[in-house]
Scaffold this motif. Structure first.
Motif, PDB file in Angstrom:
ATOM      1  N   CYS A  38     -76.604  15.823 -87.510  1.00 32.56           N
ATOM      2  CA  CYS A  38     -76.124  15.670 -86.131  1.00 32.56           C
ATOM      3  C   CYS A  38     -77.193  16.201 -85.203  1.00 32.56           C
ATOM      4  CB  CYS A  38     -74.771  16.341 -85.939  1.00 32.56           C
ATOM      5  SG  CYS A  38     -74.770  18.111 -86.299  1.00 32.56           S
ATOM      6  N   ARG A  39     -76.863  17.160 -84.345  1.00 32.21           N
ATOM      7  CA  ARG A  39     -77.888  17.733 -83.470  1.00 32.21           C
ATOM      8  C   ARG A  39     -78.399  19.057 -84.024  1.00 32.21           C
ATOM      9  NH1 ARG A  39     -79.012  20.611 -78.461  1.00 32.21           N
ATOM     10  NH2 ARG A  39     -77.176  21.873 -78.799  1.00 32.21           N
ATOM     11  N   ILE A  40     -77.477  19.939 -84.434  1.00 37.46           N
ATOM     12  CA  ILE A  40     -77.907  21.220 -85.009  1.00 37.46           C
ATOM     13  C   ILE A  40     -77.241  21.501 -86.355  1.00 37.46           C
ATOM     14  CG2 ILE A  40     -78.548  22.317 -82.820  1.00 37.46           C
ATOM     15  CD1 ILE A  40     -75.809  23.766 -82.912  1.00 37.46           C
ATOM     16  N   GLY A  41     -76.526  20.554 -86.915  1.00 34.08           N
ATOM     17  CA  GLY A  41     -76.045  20.702 -88.285  1.00 34.08           C
ATOM     18  C   GLY A  41     -74.622  21.176 -88.467  1.00 34.08           C
ATOM     19  N   GLU A  42     -73.892  21.408 -87.355  1.00 30.48           N
ATOM     20  CA  GLU A  42     -72.526  21.902 -87.532  1.00 30.48           C
ATOM     21  C   GLU A  42     -71.517  20.752 -87.554  1.00 30.48           C
ATOM     22  OE1 GLU A  42     -73.508  21.024 -84.967  1.00 30.48           O
ATOM     23  OE2 GLU A  42     -72.338  21.415 -83.187  1.00 30.48           O
ATOM     24  N   ARG A  43     -71.727  19.724 -86.720  1.00 33.50           N
ATOM     25  CA  ARG A  43     -70.833  18.564 -86.801  1.00 33.50           C
ATOM     26  C   ARG A  43     -71.058  17.836 -88.134  1.00 33.50           C
ATOM     27  NH1 ARG A  43     -72.185  15.541 -81.271  1.00 33.50           N
ATOM     28  NH2 ARG A  43     -74.088  16.758 -81.472  1.00 33.50           N
ATOM     29  N   SER A  44     -72.313  17.835 -88.610  1.00 25.97           N
ATOM     30  CA  SER A  44     -72.568  17.173 -89.898  1.00 25.97           C
ATOM     31  C   SER A  44     -72.036  18.010 -91.061  1.00 25.97           C
ATOM     32  CB  SER A  44     -74.046  16.842 -90.077  1.00 25.97           C
ATOM     33  OG  SER A  44     -74.869  17.941 -89.811  1.00 25.97           O
ATOM     34  N   ALA A  95     -80.262  19.541 -97.034  1.00 24.83           N
ATOM     35  CA  ALA A  95     -81.423  18.656 -96.907  1.00 24.83           C
ATOM     36  C   ALA A  95     -82.438  19.258 -95.945  1.00 24.83           C
ATOM     37  CB  ALA A  95     -80.987  17.288 -96.402  1.00 24.83           C
ATOM     38  N   PHE A  96     -83.717  19.045 -96.270  1.00 26.68           N
ATOM     39  CA  PHE A  96     -84.798  19.457 -95.381  1.00 26.68           C
ATOM     40  C   PHE A  96     -85.445  18.204 -94.785  1.00 26.68           C
ATOM     41  CE2 PHE A  96     -84.124  22.869 -98.359  1.00 26.68           C
ATOM     42  CZ  PHE A  96     -84.170  23.993 -97.558  1.00 26.68           C
ATOM     43  N   ARG A  97     -86.335  18.408 -93.819  1.00 27.93           N
ATOM     44  CA  ARG A  97     -86.871  17.251 -93.069  1.00 27.93           C
ATOM     45  C   ARG A  97     -87.553  16.232 -93.968  1.00 27.93           C
ATOM     46  NH1 ARG A  97     -89.605  21.850 -91.245  1.00 27.93           N
ATOM     47  NH2 ARG A  97     -91.688  22.090 -92.095  1.00 27.93           N
ATOM     48  N   ASP A  98     -88.292  16.705 -94.992  1.00 28.20           N
ATOM     49  CA  ASP A  98     -88.976  15.749 -95.866  1.00 28.20           C
ATOM     50  C   ASP A  98     -87.974  14.913 -96.665  1.00 28.20           C
ATOM     51  OD1 ASP A  98     -91.335  16.733 -94.924  1.00 28.20           O
ATOM     52  OD2 ASP A  98     -91.783  17.965 -96.679  1.00 28.20           O
ATOM     53  N   ASP A  99     -86.836  15.519 -97.011  1.00 24.24           N
ATOM     54  CA  ASP A  99     -85.781  14.754 -97.701  1.00 24.24           C
ATOM     55  C   ASP A  99     -85.293  13.622 -96.810  1.00 24.24           C
ATOM     56  OD1 ASP A  99     -85.831  16.674 -99.770  1.00 24.24           O
ATOM     57  OD2 ASP A  99     -84.342  17.911 -98.731  1.00 24.24           O
ATOM     58  N   TYR A 130     -68.182  27.337 -93.888  1.00 20.04           N
ATOM     59  CA  TYR A 130     -67.671  26.952 -95.220  1.00 20.04           C
ATOM     60  C   TYR A 130     -68.836  26.500 -96.097  1.00 20.04           C
ATOM     61  CZ  TYR A 130     -65.030  24.187 -98.683  1.00 20.04           C
ATOM     62  OH  TYR A 130     -64.517  23.666 -99.850  1.00 20.04           O
ATOM     63  N   TRP A 131     -69.734  25.709 -95.502  1.00 15.16           N
ATOM     64  CA  TRP A 131     -70.919  25.204 -96.220  1.00 15.16           C
ATOM     65  C   TRP A 131     -71.807  26.376 -96.685  1.00 15.16           C
ATOM     66  CZ3 TRP A 131     -76.036  24.568 -93.837  1.00 15.16           C
ATOM     67  CH2 TRP A 131     -76.899  23.756 -94.579  1.00 15.16           C
ATOM     68  N   TYR A 132     -71.955  27.395 -95.846  1.00 17.36           N
ATOM     69  CA  TYR A 132     -72.683  28.610 -96.251  1.00 17.36           C
ATOM     70  C   TYR A 132     -72.001  29.283 -97.445  1.00 17.36           C
ATOM     71  CZ  TYR A 132     -75.684  29.557 -92.156  1.00 17.36           C
ATOM     72  OH  TYR A 132     -76.630  29.554 -91.191  1.00 17.36           O
ATOM     73  N   PHE A 133     -70.681  29.441 -97.341  1.00 13.28           N
ATOM     74  CA  PHE A 133     -69.955  30.116 -98.422  1.00 13.28           C
ATOM     75  C   PHE A 133     -70.173  29.367 -99.730  1.00 13.28           C
ATOM     76  CE2 PHE A 133     -67.073  33.626 -97.067  1.00 13.28           C
ATOM     77  CZ  PHE A 133     -67.400  33.662 -95.719  1.00 13.28           C
ATOM     78  N   ASP A 185     -79.367  20.602 -91.830  1.00 12.89           N
ATOM     79  CA  ASP A 185     -79.048  21.526 -90.736  1.00 12.89           C
ATOM     80  C   ASP A 185     -80.153  21.564 -89.673  1.00 12.89           C
ATOM     81  OD1 ASP A 185     -80.103  22.999 -93.167  1.00 12.89           O
ATOM     82  OD2 ASP A 185     -80.391  24.558 -91.660  1.00 12.89           O
ATOM     83  N   GLY A 186     -81.346  21.095 -90.001  1.00 17.18           N
ATOM     84  CA  GLY A 186     -82.378  20.974 -88.966  1.00 17.18           C
ATOM     85  C   GLY A 186     -81.968  19.940 -87.933  1.00 17.18           C
ATOM     86  N   SER A 187     -81.370  18.858 -88.441  1.00 14.52           N
ATOM     87  CA  SER A 187     -80.763  17.803 -87.626  1.00 14.52           C
ATOM     88  C   SER A 187     -81.660  17.349 -86.469  1.00 14.52           C
ATOM     89  CB  SER A 187     -79.370  18.234 -87.158  1.00 14.52           C
ATOM     90  OG  SER A 187     -78.418  17.854 -88.137  1.00 14.52           O
ATOM     91  N   TRP A 188     -81.053  16.784 -85.421  1.00  8.46           N
ATOM     92  CA  TRP A 188     -81.880  16.113 -84.421  1.00  8.46           C
ATOM     93  C   TRP A 188     -82.789  17.063 -83.651  1.00  8.46           C
ATOM     94  CZ3 TRP A 188     -83.342  11.465 -84.795  1.00  8.46           C
ATOM     95  CH2 TRP A 188     -84.182  10.950 -83.787  1.00  8.46           C
ATOM     96  N   THR A 189     -82.388  18.326 -83.491  1.00 11.80           N
ATOM     97  CA  THR A 189     -83.276  19.240 -82.761  1.00 11.80           C
ATOM     98  C   THR A 189     -84.569  19.463 -83.532  1.00 11.80           C
ATOM     99  OG1 THR A 189     -82.166  21.171 -83.690  1.00 11.80           O
ATOM    100  CG2 THR A 189     -81.492  20.476 -81.469  1.00 11.80           C
ATOM    101  N   GLU A 190     -84.564  19.270 -84.860  1.00  4.92           N
ATOM    102  CA  GLU A 190     -85.818  19.318 -85.601  1.00  4.92           C
ATOM    103  C   GLU A 190     -86.438  17.919 -85.671  1.00  4.92           C
ATOM    104  OE1 GLU A 190     -87.550  21.335 -89.526  1.00  4.92           O
ATOM    105  OE2 GLU A 190     -86.011  19.878 -90.016  1.00  4.92           O
ATOM    106  N   TYR A 191     -85.661  16.957 -86.154  1.00  2.33           N
ATOM    107  CA  TYR A 191     -86.227  15.619 -86.391  1.00  2.33           C
ATOM    108  C   TYR A 191     -86.793  15.021 -85.097  1.00  2.33           C
ATOM    109  CZ  TYR A 191     -86.986  11.057 -88.437  1.00  2.33           C
ATOM    110  OH  TYR A 191     -87.587   9.907 -88.898  1.00  2.33           O
TER     111      TYR A 191
END
Lengths: 287, 99
Positions: A233-239, A146-150, A95-98, A259-265
């Motif tokens: 969240c972890r990969i951005g889908e729960r968030s 949002a991106f990591r710097d944000d 939905y967020w993509y759409f 969407d980078g979420s915890w696996t990136e951060y």
């Protein structure tokens, strides 16, 4: 936005099953779910192969999104109803993509696949054939991403909402408990983030709580809804699920999904991490 | 990958000494219930994970050591069951839906 613009219930879907301008889209990660059965007329979008770039870590670009929707037979003026398993996590993500790519009328089926199944409503195995369209996307609208710097800049300044389970937030688990726990990231959370699990926004059957309950939930956890908010969240889908609640159901204006979420951060070098059950200070640290 | 597959995650290739596994079967009248939903709630009652049961009614979680509640949902019924998970061990439980 309001609830009726963003959400439909199962009865609404049943009365529109034969409406040619309503397209049902099932979005899962478990590909076996759609193959076993789905709501009559629903097309499938695969979270991993259809919505992610297959080379670098990013989601599909505008041209790829246009090609995807064209091939699925979705037109710009169709009403798209998205649903899926996992309490609509991946449906919310889609939905967020759409929205990111400017689709006019897209809504979630409240409760997703689980509520539909618990109601014992009809599911079929026939895959529909839809004529190919010439879908045109706009954007992407990065006001909702949002991106990591944000995220680093938001520490101690904006609302950060960590929607994972308390054990993941505290660093006791690295992934949801239906997944193996061996992961490469550091455990913990972004310092100053509030822990408001996505599940607190939903009932056991996967439907969303009422607007009043939702507002009380976030405000009760100290989220000032007049401030800018980033959910992760972890990969951005729960968030994406929580982004949907805040931005689409409650109409809060500046809400981004990270969407980078915890696996990136949790893999970044040199950023502050907080362990334990409390939000902590901007510098992070052990509990 | 973050979603749940029916029955829960496979243990193939997983170092089980590092996992605190909770697994089992959902039944009604002694028969396995496929397509039920099993929710894993932590010691405070907070949702941690959920999987649909497999064709043979089974589910599995990789939890952390401690006390948990399993809540099974199926059309027309539900049931709760307490369970304790330990590192390197498998807690095998049956959740019987009464309705």
């Amino acid at each position: 936005m309001s609830r009726t613009d963003a959400l439909v219930d199962a009865d609404w879907v049943e009365t529109h099953l034969d409406d040619p301008k309503v397209v049902l889209v099932e979005v899962d990660e478990d590909t076996a779910a759609y193959e076993k059965n789905h709501i009559r007329g629903a097309v499938r979008i695969d979270w991993k192969t259809d919505l992610q770039d297959q080379v670098r870590r990013d989601f599909v670009n505008k041209e790829q999104f246009e090609a995807l929707l064209s091939s699925k037979g979705i037109a710009n003026d169709d009403t798209v109803i998205i649903y899926g398993g996992n309490n609509n996590w991946f449906a919310s993500y889609a939905y967020w993509y759409f929205k990111l790519y400017g689709h006019g009328d897209v809504r979630l089926l409240d409760g997703g696949r689980k509520k539909w199944e618990l109601d014992s409503r009809e599911l079929v195995s026939e895959v529909p054939q839809r004529a190919v369209t010439q879908y045109k996307a706009s954007g992407p609208d990065t006001a909702i991403r949002a991106f990591r710097d944000d995220v680093v800049s938001a520490i101690g300044v904006q609302n950060l909402v960590d929607v994972r389970s308390p054990d993941e937030y505290a660093g006791r688990l690295l992934a949801p408990a239906h997944l193996p726990q061996e992961q490469s990231q550091r455990p913990g959370h972004v310092p100053t983030a509030a822990n408001i699990p996505w599940s607190q926004a939903a009932n056991d059957d996967g439907t969303f709580k009422s607007d009043d309950e939702l507002k009380a939930l976030y405000e009760g956890k100290g989220v000032d809804l007049s401030k800018d908010t980033i959910a992760y969240c972890r990969i951005g889908e729960r968030s994406a699920h929580t982004w949907f609640v805040l931005h689409e159901l409650l109409g809060v204006s500046n809400v981004k999904n990270y969407d980078g979420s915890w696996t990136e951060y949790g893999s970044l070098v040199g950023v502050p991490v907080q362990l334990g059950d409390n939000p902590g200070t901007p510098l992070g640290g052990a509990a | 990958m973050c979603g749940a597959v029916a029955g829960g995650p496979s243990i193939e290739g997983i170092d089980m000494t590092k996992e605190a596994v909770i697994q089992g079967i959902v039944t009604r009248g002694g028969e396995p219930v496929s397509g039920a939903y099993v929710r894993l709630l932590d010691g405070t009652g907070e949702f941690t994970a959920e999987v649909p049961t497999s064709a043979t009614g089974q589910f599995r979680f990789f939890a952390a050591p401690g006390s948990w509640t399993l809540r099974a949902l199926a059309p027309g019924g539900q049931a709760d069951r307490q369970v304790v998970a330990e590192q390197g061990a498998v807690a095998d439980v049956e959740v019987a839906i009464t309705a």
